[in-house]
Design a protein around this motif. Structure first.
Motif, mmCIF file in Angstrom:
data_model
loop_
_atom_site.group_PDB
_atom_site.id
_atom_site.type_symbol
_atom_site.label_atom_id
_atom_site.label_comp_id
_atom_site.label_asym_id
_atom_site.label_seq_id
_atom_site.Cartn_x
_atom_site.Cartn_y
_atom_site.Cartn_z
ATOM 1 N N GLY A 204 0.805 -1.211 0.000
ATOM 2 C CA GLY A 204 0.000 0.000 0.000
ATOM 3 C C GLY A 204 0.837 1.259 0.000
ATOM 4 N N LEU A 205 1.858 1.309 0.856
ATOM 5 C CA LEU A 205 2.716 2.490 0.897
ATOM 6 C C LEU A 205 3.474 2.676 -0.412
ATOM 7 N N ALA A 206 4.017 1.591 -0.948
ATOM 8 C CA ALA A 206 4.772 1.694 -2.197
ATOM 9 C C ALA A 206 3.902 2.229 -3.326
ATOM 10 N N LEU A 207 2.618 1.886 -3.304
ATOM 11 C CA LEU A 207 1.732 2.246 -4.408
ATOM 12 C C LEU A 207 0.976 3.554 -4.203
ATOM 13 N N GLN A 208 1.101 4.194 -3.042
ATOM 14 C CA GLN A 208 0.358 5.439 -2.867
ATOM 15 C C GLN A 208 0.747 6.538 -3.856
ATOM 16 N N PRO A 209 2.015 6.698 -4.248
ATOM 17 C CA PRO A 209 2.298 7.683 -5.293
ATOM 18 C C PRO A 209 1.580 7.372 -6.614
ATOM 19 N N LEU A 210 1.453 6.085 -6.949
ATOM 20 C CA LEU A 210 0.679 5.719 -8.131
ATOM 21 C C LEU A 210 -0.782 6.105 -7.950
ATOM 22 N N VAL A 211 -1.319 5.872 -6.764
ATOM 23 C CA VAL A 211 -2.698 6.268 -6.484
ATOM 24 C C VAL A 211 -2.868 7.776 -6.662
ATOM 25 N N THR A 212 -1.922 8.542 -6.135
ATOM 26 C CA THR A 212 -1.976 9.995 -6.303
ATOM 27 C C THR A 212 -1.980 10.374 -7.777
ATOM 28 N N ALA A 213 -1.155 9.706 -8.574
ATOM 29 C CA ALA A 213 -1.096 10.000 -10.008
ATOM 30 C C ALA A 213 -2.406 9.640 -10.705
ATOM 31 N N LEU A 214 -2.957 8.479 -10.402
ATOM 32 C CA LEU A 214 -4.191 8.032 -11.053
ATOM 33 C C LEU A 214 -5.374 8.928 -10.703
ATOM 34 N N PHE A 215 -5.386 9.435 -9.474
ATOM 35 C CA PHE A 215 -6.519 10.216 -8.995
ATOM 36 C C PHE A 215 -6.222 11.717 -8.938
ATOM 37 N N ALA A 216 -5.114 12.153 -9.537
ATOM 38 C CA ALA A 216 -4.737 13.573 -9.491
ATOM 39 C C ALA A 216 -5.879 14.442 -10.028
ATOM 40 N N ASN A 217 -6.344 15.366 -9.190
ATOM 41 C CA ASN A 217 -7.547 16.124 -9.531
ATOM 42 C C ASN A 217 -7.629 17.412 -8.716
ATOM 43 N N SER A 218 -6.482 18.044 -8.510
ATOM 44 C CA SER A 218 -6.488 19.299 -7.739
ATOM 45 C C SER A 218 -5.433 20.257 -8.287
ATOM 46 N N PRO A 219 -5.646 20.758 -9.516
ATOM 47 C CA PRO A 219 -4.626 21.610 -10.133
ATOM 48 C C PRO A 219 -4.770 23.098 -9.855
ATOM 49 N N PHE A 220 -5.832 23.498 -9.118
ATOM 50 C CA PHE A 220 -6.102 24.933 -8.922
ATOM 51 C C PHE A 220 -6.068 25.306 -7.445
ATOM 52 N N LEU A 221 -5.753 26.563 -7.198
ATOM 53 C CA LEU A 221 -5.833 27.146 -5.865
ATOM 54 C C LEU A 221 -5.948 28.659 -6.036
#
Length: 462
Positions: A204-221
């Protein structure tokens, strides 16, 4: 977490803390369940303005949402002193809670398959629509608030959040952004033994960066692109190093429940709850509370509720409690809310898929894993580990999850297995483009370099 625990059993020894984690093991063939949590950011439609607790402009706010859902669902109230801050099903089912900036969270019940999770989410949105629409309230499906400043973002009346708000600037530059301006979806999963926990935590820990990449959805602020695809993940990197991150010790020989207890004991506390009062002990040691020598509460000794509540204030990419929480994903549209549990049910609840996922990730060094986590907020699927990018690794991982779900063979009424929920992730990998990148294209094109259209095009289906 929907509500803080109130178990007053005194802690007799450190071993009781280890036993508390061990009690999460699902032994004797007990079913392995899936719990899905998702947050969504409310706003007033037409005004694109944040929703305060008591409302604004003559319209009801977050409290009115909770009151309406309580009347519709018959769930029990969760109170912080006199403030209604959540709801829960008394039979151990789901719960609704508030994050610091009013992010509205469903903490789903532990369910047997993703089909049940999908039905639960549909029922939640149906009930929410009946209450929110008359109030003029809608919900963004983004992982970070795209427009409002910290000062414009309302604060919810929860004592624990007041304590955190005062403490966060002392330990990181972006902790207040984490609290008030981010939203996530996470999945909670079971383990059957200590060895199973260790294996799942490492994968799970090893794959969390992949999860972040797959679900990346916060490009604005604050009304503009940030230069990152997951601003939420970037924010977590500068929130509080004592309680966040990739936990490299999990990959060391001998990792165990006991080792996690030692880690948690060294994470500074936020509060001690006694009755209805949250006592501010931010920065204090849980070890001192165990021994009855906490300076802020002399003579007060730790209870099991203190331990459970303390564990809920630790925020690594994978969190261990009586189950494992996968915490790397941005909040997203409806299809993403079932894609995450499908991904990990396929990987974790099929022994062949889990073993193959471990083989895929086991040679990654701690330095490589950390570098990947640092780069993925900006690069998403283009981030590299070794000589491979996350797009290629994502193909492999999705194939493993798909085969795992096929072998699980959990069918819905239409005869479909759980692989149907992986489709949005398969599209992202095949296109090599995250949802954040598609929304940035809209920003630079049809949206006319404005985030205002997000309030009509990036909205949950209610």
């Amino acid at each position: 977490m929907a509500r803080d625990v109130s178990d007053t059993t005194p802690i007799a020894s450190r071993s009781a803390l280890v036993e508390w984690l061990e009690n999460g093991c699902k032994t004797g063939g007990a079913p392995l369940r899936i719990g899905t949590e998702h947050e969504k950011i409310p706003f007033y439609a037409g005004e694109n303005a944040p929703v305060p607790y008591e409302g604004a402009g003559g319209r009801g706010g977050v409290r009115a949402l909770l009151e309406g859902l309580q009347a519709a669902l018959g769930w029990e109230p969760i109170l912080d002193r006199d403030a209604l801050i959540g709801l829960y099903q008394p039979d151990g089912g789901g719960a609704i809670s508030l994050e610091p900036g009013g992010q509205f969270e469903l903490s789903g019940a532990p369910l047997l398959d993703v089909h049940a999770t999908s039905a639960e989410i549909e029922a939640h949105f149906e009930a929410l629509a009946a209450v929110a629409r008359p109030l003029g309230i809608r919900f963004l499906d983004l992982g970070c608030s795209p427009k409002w400043t910290r000062e414009e973002t309302p604060a919810m009346p929860k004592q624990r959040y007041d304590i955190m708000r005062a403490y966060m600037p002392k330990v990181g530059a972006l902790g207040l952004d984490m609290m008030f301006r981010t939203a996530t979806v996470q999945v909670n999963l079971d383990f059957v033994s200590e060895a199973d926990m260790v294996l799942k935590m490492r994968v799970g820990l090893a794959l969390q960066p992949l999860v972040t990449a797959l679900f990346a959805n916060s490009p604005f602020l604050e009304g503009a692109p940030t230069g990152r695809l997951s601003q939420r993940s970037f924010i977590w990197r500068d929130t509080d190093p004592d309680r966040t991150g990739m936990l490299p010790f999990v990959f060391e020989e001998g990792f165990s429940f006991e080792r996690y207890v030692d880690y948690a004991l060294d994470v500074p506390m936020y509060f001690v709850k006694r009755g209805d009062v949250y006592h501010d002990v931010a920065g204090a040691s849980f070890r001192d509370l165990l021994e009855g020598r906490l300076p802020q509460l002399p003579g007060e000794r730790a209870t099991m509720s203190d331990w459970a509540n303390h564990l809920s204030t630790i925020f690594p990419e994978v969190r261990l409690k009586n189950y494992l929480e996968m915490r790397g994903a941005d909040a997203g549209p409806r299809a993403h809310l079932t894609a995450l549990p499908a991904l990990f049910a396929g990987l974790f609840y099929d022994s062949a898929a889990l073993d193959q996922a471990r083989q895929l990730t086991k040679n990654w060094s701690a330095e490589e894993r950390e570098t990947l986590r640092d780069e993925v907020p900006r690069l998403a699927l283009a981030a590299m580990i070794g000589d491979r990018n996350l797009r290629d690794i994502g193909r492999d991982v999705l194939a493993l999850a798909k085969e795992g779900l096929r072998r699980r063979a959990r069918l819905n009424a239409e005869g479909e297995d759980e692989t149907v929920y992986l489709t949005p992730l398969e599209v992202i990998v095949e296109e090599g483009r995250s949802l954040a990148e598609r929304r940035l294209d809209a920003y630079h094109g049809a949206w006319g370099r404005s985030v205002e259209p997000a309030f009509t095009e990036c909205v949950m289906p209610i």
